[in-house]
Each structure stands twice: as structure tokens, then as C-alpha cells.
Motif scaffolding. Structure first.
Motif, PDB file in Angstrom:
ATOM      1  N   PHE A  54      42.413   8.159  34.849  1.00 27.38           N
ATOM      2  CA  PHE A  54      41.494   8.534  35.923  1.00 27.38           C
ATOM      3  C   PHE A  54      41.238  10.039  35.855  1.00 27.38           C
ATOM      4  CE2 PHE A  54      45.824   8.623  37.490  1.00 27.38           C
ATOM      5  CZ  PHE A  54      45.916   9.806  38.205  1.00 27.38           C
ATOM      6  N   GLU A  55      40.283  10.501  36.661  1.00 25.21           N
ATOM      7  CA  GLU A  55      39.943  11.920  36.687  1.00 25.21           C
ATOM      8  C   GLU A  55      40.616  12.584  37.881  1.00 25.21           C
ATOM      9  OE1 GLU A  55      37.826  15.318  38.321  1.00 25.21           O
ATOM     10  OE2 GLU A  55      37.741  13.316  39.170  1.00 25.21           O
ATOM     11  N   GLU A  56      41.222  13.750  37.654  1.00 28.56           N
ATOM     12  CA  GLU A  56      41.854  14.499  38.740  1.00 28.56           C
ATOM     13  C   GLU A  56      41.579  15.979  38.538  1.00 28.56           C
ATOM     14  OE1 GLU A  56      45.792  13.589  41.073  1.00 28.56           O
ATOM     15  OE2 GLU A  56      46.309  14.741  39.274  1.00 28.56           O
ATOM     16  N   GLN A  57      40.837  16.561  39.463  1.00 23.02           N
ATOM     17  CA  GLN A  57      40.463  17.977  39.415  1.00 23.02           C
ATOM     18  C   GLN A  57      39.790  18.338  38.084  1.00 23.02           C
ATOM     19  OE1 GLN A  57      44.073  20.123  40.354  1.00 23.02           O
ATOM     20  NE2 GLN A  57      43.912  19.640  42.532  1.00 23.02           N
ATOM     21  N   GLY A  58      38.935  17.431  37.618  1.00 15.55           N
ATOM     22  CA  GLY A  58      38.158  17.672  36.410  1.00 15.55           C
ATOM     23  C   GLY A  58      38.870  17.357  35.116  1.00 15.55           C
ATOM     24  N   ASN A  59      40.115  16.905  35.181  1.00 15.15           N
ATOM     25  CA  ASN A  59      40.881  16.595  33.971  1.00 15.15           C
ATOM     26  C   ASN A  59      41.206  15.104  33.895  1.00 15.15           C
ATOM     27  OD1 ASN A  59      41.139  19.399  33.186  1.00 15.15           O
ATOM     28  ND2 ASN A  59      42.644  19.608  34.845  1.00 15.15           N
ATOM     29  N   LEU A  60      41.268  14.590  32.665  1.00 15.04           N
ATOM     30  CA  LEU A  60      41.688  13.216  32.472  1.00 15.04           C
ATOM     31  C   LEU A  60      43.194  13.125  32.679  1.00 15.04           C
ATOM     32  CD1 LEU A  60      39.643  11.988  29.358  1.00 15.04           C
ATOM     33  CD2 LEU A  60      39.241  11.513  31.768  1.00 15.04           C
ATOM     34  N   THR A  61      43.600  12.249  33.573  1.00 17.14           N
ATOM     35  CA  THR A  61      45.006  12.105  33.946  1.00 17.14           C
ATOM     36  C   THR A  61      45.395  10.641  33.805  1.00 17.14           C
ATOM     37  OG1 THR A  61      44.715  13.908  35.521  1.00 17.14           O
ATOM     38  CG2 THR A  61      46.690  12.566  35.772  1.00 17.14           C
ATOM     39  N   ALA A  62      46.659  10.385  33.526  1.00 17.37           N
ATOM     40  CA  ALA A  62      47.128   9.015  33.314  1.00 17.37           C
ATOM     41  C   ALA A  62      48.320   8.707  34.204  1.00 17.37           C
ATOM     42  CB  ALA A  62      47.518   8.807  31.849  1.00 17.37           C
ATOM     43  N   THR A  63      48.494   7.431  34.455  1.00 21.02           N
ATOM     44  CA  THR A  63      49.683   6.938  35.137  1.00 21.02           C
ATOM     45  C   THR A  63      50.131   5.648  34.462  1.00 21.02           C
ATOM     46  OG1 THR A  63      50.609   6.136  37.239  1.00 21.02           O
ATOM     47  CG2 THR A  63      48.279   5.712  36.857  1.00 21.02           C
ATOM     48  N   THR A  64      51.427   5.419  34.481  1.00 26.49           N
ATOM     49  CA  THR A  64      51.952   4.172  33.925  1.00 26.49           C
ATOM     50  C   THR A  64      51.897   3.037  34.937  1.00 26.49           C
ATOM     51  OG1 THR A  64      54.165   4.956  34.517  1.00 26.49           O
ATOM     52  CG2 THR A  64      53.468   5.263  32.234  1.00 26.49           C
ATOM     53  N   LYS A  65      51.522   3.353  36.189  1.00 28.55           N
ATOM     54  CA  LYS A  65      51.390   2.324  37.213  1.00 28.55           C
ATOM     55  C   LYS A  65      50.127   1.503  36.961  1.00 28.55           C
ATOM     56  CE  LYS A  65      53.613   5.324  40.639  1.00 28.55           C
ATOM     57  NZ  LYS A  65      53.382   6.151  41.842  1.00 28.55           N
ATOM     58  N   THR A  66      50.185   0.216  37.300  1.00 29.60           N
ATOM     59  CA  THR A  66      49.027  -0.659  37.142  1.00 29.60           C
ATOM     60  C   THR A  66      48.232  -0.688  38.438  1.00 29.60           C
ATOM     61  OG1 THR A  66      50.236  -2.054  35.572  1.00 29.60           O
ATOM     62  CG2 THR A  66      48.264  -3.000  36.578  1.00 29.60           C
ATOM     63  N   PRO A  67      46.941  -0.357  38.393  1.00 32.57           N
ATOM     64  CA  PRO A  67      46.137  -0.315  39.618  1.00 32.57           C
ATOM     65  C   PRO A  67      45.801  -1.709  40.126  1.00 32.57           C
ATOM     66  CG  PRO A  67      44.737   0.042  37.731  1.00 32.57           C
ATOM     67  CD  PRO A  67      46.149  -0.018  37.199  1.00 32.57           C
ATOM     68  N   LEU A 120      31.425   3.812  37.841  1.00 32.73           N
ATOM     69  CA  LEU A 120      31.493   5.192  37.376  1.00 32.73           C
ATOM     70  C   LEU A 120      30.246   5.922  37.851  1.00 32.73           C
ATOM     71  CD1 LEU A 120      33.565   6.762  35.680  1.00 32.73           C
ATOM     72  CD2 LEU A 120      32.091   6.398  33.693  1.00 32.73           C
ATOM     73  N   ASP A 121      30.420   6.935  38.703  1.00 35.67           N
ATOM     74  CA  ASP A 121      29.284   7.715  39.193  1.00 35.67           C
ATOM     75  C   ASP A 121      28.677   8.508  38.041  1.00 35.67           C
ATOM     76  OD1 ASP A 121      27.722   8.935  41.498  1.00 35.67           O
ATOM     77  OD2 ASP A 121      28.632  10.730  40.606  1.00 35.67           O
ATOM     78  N   LYS A 122      27.369   8.313  37.816  1.00 30.71           N
ATOM     79  CA  LYS A 122      26.711   8.914  36.651  1.00 30.71           C
ATOM     80  C   LYS A 122      26.668  10.432  36.731  1.00 30.71           C
ATOM     81  CE  LYS A 122      23.780   4.899  35.645  1.00 30.71           C
ATOM     82  NZ  LYS A 122      22.380   4.392  35.539  1.00 30.71           N
ATOM     83  N   ALA A 123      26.469  10.971  37.930  1.00 27.98           N
ATOM     84  CA  ALA A 123      26.344  12.426  38.077  1.00 27.98           C
ATOM     85  C   ALA A 123      27.668  13.144  37.849  1.00 27.98           C
ATOM     86  CB  ALA A 123      25.788  12.758  39.454  1.00 27.98           C
ATOM     87  N   SER A 124      28.726  12.637  38.491  1.00 30.04           N
ATOM     88  CA  SER A 124      30.017  13.328  38.431  1.00 30.04           C
ATOM     89  C   SER A 124      30.965  12.762  37.377  1.00 30.04           C
ATOM     90  CB  SER A 124      30.704  13.247  39.801  1.00 30.04           C
ATOM     91  OG  SER A 124      31.025  11.895  40.115  1.00 30.04           O
ATOM     92  N   GLN A 125      30.612  11.593  36.816  1.00 27.16           N
ATOM     93  CA  GLN A 125      31.505  10.873  35.894  1.00 27.16           C
ATOM     94  C   GLN A 125      32.873  10.608  36.540  1.00 27.16           C
ATOM     95  OE1 GLN A 125      30.865   9.530  32.549  1.00 27.16           O
ATOM     96  NE2 GLN A 125      28.943   9.706  33.676  1.00 27.16           N
TER      97      GLN A 125
END
Length: 278
Positions: A54-67, A120-125
Motif C-alpha cells: 500500500f501507499e503511505e506518505q508517498g512511499n510504497l509500504t508493505a505488511t505481512t498481514k492479510t487485508p 485505485l484513484d487515478k489522480a493520486s495513485q
């Protein structure tokens, strides 16, 4: 392999640092940050790990949790907070999903749950949610055949029955006379096409049609008999409401199912009782 935002990805550990791990795709491209608190204890460089990106503060971030849900899914999600830009719903990963005000149908209330589509929002991704389901669900279906098995998500109740999303793509309707068990918004079920109308609308039934459905119900009734010491106080003269409460089916389907068991010599029939043949 391209890293997919809003999806589970199999990524490679490229570097482990004090603050966390840095992941890439299998070609060494991209960079996704995995926080230290989400890192498995035995994580190693070059190890392949399954993460949600997912995106967090403009950076690609990951989690091992299943959404609870991923990009393109529909899911019942609870509102955790509301601010000036919209509502935030719980995804089950410690990171909330934004549902902007203009994507809320109806306006969200705190602590209530709503059926939301992840897009996925096209403007902000940025991965966002919407309960304006008509934007994502097609009104006219094509290519379906009568009795075809489908997957459905219960989306809402109407005067006619329950609106459902069929195969994550089309609107369908389960009419009231086909509902023989409790249904709730967000519930996911296996179902069957009753009819594809000329206008492209789908009529859906919950029970398997014909002999196959009768045989399936027969197995349920037989199992119930074995659990109840061989006697169930229901028969072909019993009240339809009592039958529906016990087996979630119509009286007609119940009669077909016990008739099948009787022909196989597995039960004896009475007006308001069936007994297991021992």
C-alpha cells in the motif's frame, strides 16, 4: 513481475536495516519498505516473502498481514474515523482505507459498516474505497447460462428481494421467494443463475436447481436425522415456516428431498415425522 499496489505480492528481500527491510520484485526493480514490527524473526536477504503493498506518505509500504479486501474487491468494512476529506474504514492491517465524501452512498456514519469497492484513484495513485457501487457493477450481463454456478455478494435489500453482485462484475437479484435462509450485506455465497433476461438482468437462486439440488438437501436431512437419534418431527404435511426454519428451504424442495430418501429406503414417512430406517 510488476509490483501491484493494493494487492498481495511475492517480493524479494533486498536489504535488511535497523528500521526494517527493503523489498523488490524478482528482477530487482522497485523498492517497498517493510516496517520492523512486521518483519518475521527469521527474515533473510534474498528470501521471498508474501506481503500486501500500500501507499503511505508517498512511499510504497508493505505488511505481512492479510487485508480484509484487496484492489478490485467488494467487502463490508467498518468506519473507524471521519475527517475533512472523508471516512476511513478498517482493512484489518492497521492501515485504514480512505472513502472520499463524493464516493459515499449514503453518507458514512462512525462505527457503522458499509459495502465498499476498493479502487485505485487515478489522480493520486492511492488505494481508495467507494460505496457508489453502480460505478463498478455492470447492469447488463452477457454469456451466462441457466443453472450456471456463480459467486455472489449480497449488496442490499429491496421490495423484491436482495440485490447481489455476481462474479464481482454484474448486478443480479435473488427474489424473496428464493430466500430460505438469513442473508446479510457483504455475505459471500455460491449461487446459480435462474434466468438471464432479455434486458441483460440476472435472476439468481441460492439452491442448486433440479435433481442435483434435491440430492444435496437430502444429504443435509439425512445427516440431521443421524444427529437427532433417527427422528425429525417434520413431514410433508408440516408447516412451511417450520421447514424453512429447520433446513432453510421451501416446503416443495423439502418434499422432493425426503421423497428421494424414501425411494432409497433410508427413511420412513409420516404426515409430520420422518424416521431413519435402521
Amino acid at each position: 513481475m510488476t509490483i501491484q499496489l493494493g494487492k498481495m505480492n511475492s517480493l524479494v528481500v533486498n536489504e535488511i536495516a535497523y528500521e526494517g527491510a527493503y523489498l523488490t520484485d524478482d528482477s530487482g526493480n522497485g523498492e517497498v519498505f517493510l516496517k520492523k514490527e512486521d518483519m518475521p524473526n527469521d527474515l533473510a536477504v534474498k528470501q521471498v516473502i508474501e506481503v500486501f503493498v500500500f501507499e503511505e506518505q508517498g512511499n510504497l509500504t508493505a505488511t505481512t498481514k492479510t487485508p480484509i479486501a484487496q484492489l478490485g474487491d467488494f467487502a463490508l468494512l467498518q468506519v473507524t474515523s471521519i475527517n475533512a476529506i472523508g471516512a476511513f474504514v478498517d482493512m484489518g492491517i492497521g492501515k485504514e482505507l480512505l472513502v472520499p465524501y463524493n464516493e459515499q452512498r449514503p453518507k458514512f456514519e462512525l462505527s457503522r459498516s458499509y459495502l465498499v469497492h476498493l479502487y485505485l484513484d487515478k489522480a493520486s495513485q492511492r488505494l481508495c474505497g467507494s460505496s457508489n457501487l453502480n460505478k463498478f457493477v455492470k447492469q447488463e450481463a452477457t454469456g451466462f447460462k441457466k443453472s450456471q454456478e456463480v459467486s455472489i455478494i449480497v449488496a442490499g435489500r429491496t421490495d423484491l428481494g436482495f440485490k447481489v453482485i455476481v462474479n464481482n462484475e454484474y448486478w443480479g437479484m435473488v427474489f424473496t421467494d428464493q430466500v430460505f435462509k438469513p442473508l446479510f450485506i457483504g455475505q459471500k455465497l455460491k449461487a446459480y443463475v435462474a434466468k438471464l433476461r432479455e434486458d441483460g438482468k440476472l435472476d439468481i437462486r441460492l439452491s442448486k436447481p433440479g435433481v442435483a439440488g434435491s440430492n444435496e438437501l437430502s444429504d443435509v436431512i439425512y445427516d440431521k436425522l443421524t444427529q437427532e437419534n433417527g427422528v425429525i418431527h417434520l413431514g410433508d404435511k408440516s408447516d412451511p415456516i417450520a421447514i424453512k426454519k429447520a433446513f432453510g428451504c421451501s416446503k416443495a424442495n423439502f418434499k422432493r428431498a425426503i421423497g428421494h430418501l424414501f425411494k432409497e429406503g433410508k427413511i420412513d414417512l409420516a404426515a409430520t415425522k420422518i424416521t431413519l430406517v435402521k
